[in-house]
Write an enzyme that holds these catalytic residues in place. Structure first.
Site, PDB file in Angstrom:
ATOM      1  N   SER A  68       0.847  -1.192   0.000  1.00 34.03           N
ATOM      2  CA  SER A  68       0.000   0.000   0.000  1.00 34.03           C
ATOM      3  C   SER A  68       0.881   1.240   0.000  1.00 34.03           C
ATOM      4  O   SER A  68       2.103   1.149   0.075  1.00 34.03           O
ATOM      5  CB  SER A  68      -0.893  -0.004   1.240  1.00 34.03           C
ATOM      6  OG  SER A  68      -0.122   0.326   2.381  1.00 34.03           O
ATOM      7  N   LYS A  69       0.228   2.384  -0.078  1.00 23.86           N
ATOM      8  CA  LYS A  69       0.911   3.683  -0.112  1.00 23.86           C
ATOM      9  C   LYS A  69       1.952   3.846   1.007  1.00 23.86           C
ATOM     10  O   LYS A  69       2.955   4.515   0.818  1.00 23.86           O
ATOM     11  CB  LYS A  69      -0.116   4.820   0.003  1.00 23.86           C
ATOM     12  CG  LYS A  69      -0.889   5.060  -1.287  1.00 23.86           C
ATOM     13  CD  LYS A  69      -0.444   6.369  -1.949  1.00 23.86           C
ATOM     14  CE  LYS A  69      -1.044   6.562  -3.329  1.00 23.86           C
ATOM     15  NZ  LYS A  69      -0.303   5.853  -4.382  1.00 23.86           N
ATOM     16  N   ARG A  70       1.656   3.225   2.144  1.00 21.55           N
ATOM     17  CA  ARG A  70       2.608   3.302   3.264  1.00 21.55           C
ATOM     18  C   ARG A  70       3.991   2.809   2.874  1.00 21.55           C
ATOM     19  O   ARG A  70       4.997   3.228   3.415  1.00 21.55           O
ATOM     20  CB  ARG A  70       2.145   2.413   4.436  1.00 21.55           C
ATOM     21  CG  ARG A  70       0.996   2.893   5.233  1.00 21.55           C
ATOM     22  CD  ARG A  70       0.737   1.951   6.408  1.00 21.55           C
ATOM     23  NE  ARG A  70       0.426   0.587   5.989  1.00 21.55           N
ATOM     24  CZ  ARG A  70       1.159  -0.472   6.279  1.00 21.55           C
ATOM     25  NH1 ARG A  70       2.257  -0.342   6.999  1.00 21.55           N
ATOM     26  NH2 ARG A  70       0.803  -1.678   5.863  1.00 21.55           N
TER      27      ARG A  70
END
Ligand code: GLU
Length: 455
Positions: free
Chosen positions: A255-257
């Protein structure tokens, strides 16, 4: 038995930019189709008009094209099974929904969203599966048409079997089995002319003669629903292969994390399409030996579904960086100059090529270029500590710089080979060669690390 033609597809919903996960799914569909001498189809699933956006469709199609997977058929290229956007195929779904309704395999449900939410909450509270077995499942079409006059809202649901096992053979996960009682009466259309995903996907795959559904593991729970619809509609059953999820280094879903997640971000970061292609092929698959740098043709030749792993595939950015560096080094200077243009604005092609000759062996991605070679375009920022080699004193730095300037002046007209010789000879006279060579290089570049001064 006659081997039917292999046709695979990627069916992205244009609700976001082309995600790495979607691109990897597209790639496995592409490799499998090409390996089997079949066709790879691109289809845009824009039934959800509220969330779909043309700008995302553009991003997805451009990303696939950049990766070399435009598709044998699709919205950009057309084909015999078009149109390739669900929003342009609305007439195809209606007769199928009508068929299911008239055969009592589907029904109109009149529960409000509030009622459904309450039911779900109550089931959860009493630790039961939140499955909706609808009270309207047995009403007749006549009753339904009367209710449609008085009720605000309705939805069309598939009338699921009770106490039924749905099984299928997944090419990667082998035998899978689902309990119809844990699925319940699932929705298939908002209205007679507004199909939902499970219905639309099944109809499209049948009409487009898709032979193999290769998609992310997150779709496994949709497969029994789709198989029920396929059976109810009398469609051909395709083969299924569910790919492992892509995980970040912490083993949670990418994910974006974890950093960049869309293909265009990787492009803008200076990754080459060939290296992303090669890298993604190894996300959940390998050729069975330790070869890693593999061309498109090699990947097509080597690909097999049996070698796709079941467990999650870890996205290792260090490996992508390494691989990208390898691909950069395999480029000709002319090609590299072309690819570098968006990153390094240099008017003269010759000059750009000269700069790239210096950095081709060093960089991992093209976006590193501006910072790495800025000393060609502006005076470097040099402070005393940058010039200091090991524990040189300020006095020693000063005298080194003085000596360097003298040597430069004396040899201004000389050939670079001679200059190199003179400087190296002079450096050899010092207690440590670095006392002359380090200040020379760092003063020219303004950097702790750069190409050597004679380069
Ligand atoms: N539109 C779906 C998605 O973007 C496609 C699912 C499928 O491949 O069946 O996830």
């Amino acid at each position: 038995t006659m081997q039917k033609k292999v046709r695979t597809r990627i069916a992205p919903s244009p609700t976001g930019n082309l995600h790495i996960g979607t691109a990897r799914t597209a790639l496995f569909n592409y490799l499998f189709a090409k390996k089997m001498g079949g066709k790879f189809i691109v289809r845009i699933e824009d039934t959800d008009l509220e969330r779909s956006d043309k700008k995302f469709e553009k991003n997805i199609l451009e990303g696939l094209k950049w990766l070399g997977m435009e598709g044998d058929e699709g919205p950009s290229l057309g084909g015999d099974y078009g149109p390739y956007r669900q929003s342009e195929r609305t007439e195809t779904y209606k007769p199928c929904i009508e068929k299911l309704l008239s055969e009592s395999k589907a029904f109109y449900c009149f529960h409000s969203e509030k009622e459904l939410a309450e039911e779900k909450e109550n089931l959860m509270k009493s630790k039961k599966h939140p499955v909706h077995l609808c009270e309207y499942r047995n009403i007749s079409l006549e009753e339904a048409s009367i209710l449609r006059e008085v009720k605000n809202d309705h939805i069309i649901r598939f009338k699921n079997h009770v106490g039924h096992k749905i099984t299928f053979k997944d090419l990667i996960r082998k035998d899978l089995s689902f309990d119809s009682d844990l699925i319940g009466d699932f929705s298939i259309a908002k209205r007679i002319d507004v199909p939902l995903y499970n219905l639309a996907v099944v109809v499209d795959d049948e009409i487009m003669e898709i032979s193999h559904i290769i998609r992310g593991e997150d779709h496994i729970s949709n497969t029994p629903k789709q198989l029920l619809l396929i059976e109810a509609l009398g469609f051909k059953k395709p083969a299924y292969a569910h790919l492992p999820l892509i995980l970040g280094p912490d083993r949670s879903k990418l994910s974006k994390r974890h950093g960049a997640t869309s293909v265009d971000e990787y492009k803008d970061l200076g990754y080459l399409s060939e290296s992303l292609f090669n890298f993604m092929a190894l996300l959940g698959w390998n050729p069975g030996d330790n070869r890693e740098i593999l061309s498109k043709e090699q990947l097509i030749g080597l690909f097999s579904m049996e070698k796709v792993q079941k467990s999650g595939a870890i996205f290792d950015l260090n490996k992508l960086d390494w691989m990208n560096g390898e691909y950069i080094r395999r480029k000709s200077i002319t090609e590299l100059a072309k690819l570098s243009q968006p990153f390094l604005k240099v008017k003269s092609k010759k000059y750009l090529e000269k700069i790239l000759e210096l950095e081709q062996s060093r960089i991992k991605k093209l976006s590193e270029l501006p910072e790495k070679v800025d000393y060609f375009f502006k005076k470097p920022n040099v402070d005393k500590d940058l010039l200091r080699w090991k524990n040189m004193t300020d006095e020693e730095i000063k005298s080194s710089i003085k000596r360097l300037l003298e040597l430069l002046k004396e040899n201004k007209e000389q050939d670079i080979k001679i200059i190199e010789k003179v400087f190296l000879e002079e450096a050899g006279k010092m207690r440590d060669r670095g006392q002359l060579l380090w200040p020379l290089r760092s003063a020219l570049s303004g950097k702790k690390a750069s190409a050597g001064p004679f380069e």
